[in-house]
Design a protein around this motif. Structure first.
Motif, short mmCIF file in Angstrom:
data_model
loop_
_atom_site.label_atom_id
_atom_site.label_comp_id
_atom_site.label_asym_id
_atom_site.label_seq_id
_atom_site.Cartn_x
_atom_site.Cartn_y
_atom_site.Cartn_z
N GLU A 45 0.90 -1.13 -0.07
CA GLU A 45 -0.01 0.25 -0.01
C GLU A 45 0.97 1.22 0.13
OE1 GLU A 45 -4.07 -1.29 2.22
OE2 GLU A 45 -2.10 -0.92 3.33
N PRO A 46 0.25 2.53 -0.44
CA PRO A 46 1.04 3.52 -0.52
C PRO A 46 1.62 4.01 0.88
CG PRO A 46 -0.84 3.86 -1.52
CD PRO A 46 -0.97 2.58 -0.93
N GLY A 47 2.79 4.41 1.00
CA GLY A 47 3.48 5.02 2.05
C GLY A 47 4.04 3.96 3.04
N GLY A 67 2.45 0.75 -10.05
CA GLY A 67 3.01 1.62 -8.89
C GLY A 67 4.43 1.81 -9.20
N ASN A 99 6.61 1.66 -1.10
CA ASN A 99 5.86 2.34 -1.95
C ASN A 99 5.73 3.73 -1.54
OD1 ASN A 99 3.76 3.24 -3.49
ND2 ASN A 99 2.23 1.67 -3.08
N PHE A 100 6.38 4.51 -2.63
CA PHE A 100 6.49 6.04 -2.45
C PHE A 100 5.37 6.57 -3.21
CE2 PHE A 100 9.94 5.57 -5.16
CZ PHE A 100 9.58 6.33 -6.28
N GLY A 101 4.46 5.83 -3.97
CA GLY A 101 3.40 6.27 -4.92
C GLY A 101 2.06 6.87 -4.20
N LYS A 102 1.39 7.17 -4.98
CA LYS A 102 -0.33 7.25 -4.63
C LYS A 102 -1.23 5.97 -4.75
CE LYS A 102 0.21 12.03 -5.17
NZ LYS A 102 -0.46 13.37 -5.73
N GLU A 103 -0.76 5.15 -5.66
CA GLU A 103 -1.51 3.83 -5.67
C GLU A 103 -0.57 2.78 -5.22
OE1 GLU A 103 -4.44 4.03 -7.46
OE2 GLU A 103 -4.02 6.32 -7.52
N ASP A 104 -1.48 1.53 -5.09
CA ASP A 104 -0.83 0.31 -4.76
C ASP A 104 0.49 -0.11 -5.67
OD1 ASP A 104 -2.56 -0.19 -2.71
OD2 ASP A 104 -3.80 -1.33 -3.77
#
Length: 130
Positions: A45-47, A67, A99-104
């Protein structure tokens, strides 16, 4: 591989489960009848960063499907990865992915020989030089 039989397996996302590694896994192919390789779909998951770990005696390949992330493997400097990238992880090599994106962040984890839980080693709390 004498026990392997021809078969078509359909992805069942309802079988996804959460792991202590801080990611979700859907086993796509991991059986004693095919001991040479296993394939799992991983979702972060994001973050979220997975825990530092290694898989003893098993080589892994991450095939990034969706992602963006930051992968840390062995002594390599942290590297950004995205769709289409492949990460090669030798047996017993320390690793984690963030995960540093906004989506999975979704990727295939392809292991040889096949993944077995007893080979997984959490090393999050070890003193890891970065």
């Amino acid at each position: 591989m004498a026990n392997m039989k021809e078969e078509i397996r359909h992805m069942n996302l309802a079988a996804e489960f959460y792991t202590n590694e801080r990611c979700y896994i859907t086993e796509l192919s991991n059986t004693e009848a095919d001991p040479g390789v296993s394939i799992a779909r991983a979702r972060v998951e994001p973050g979220v960063a997975t825990r530092w770990h290694r898989v003893n005696g098993i080589a892994e390949r991450y095939m990034i499907l969706e992602g963006v992330g930051l992968v840390e493997v062995g002594d390599l400097p942290p590297r950004e990865v995205g769709s289409g990238d492949v990460v090669l992880i030798p047996p017993s090599c320390r690793q984690r992915i963030t995960n540093f994106g906004k989506e999975d962040l979704i990727f295939l984890a392809i292991c040889s020989p096949r993944f077995r839980q007893e080979a997984y080693e959490d090393i999050e709390d070890e003193d890891i030089a970065t």
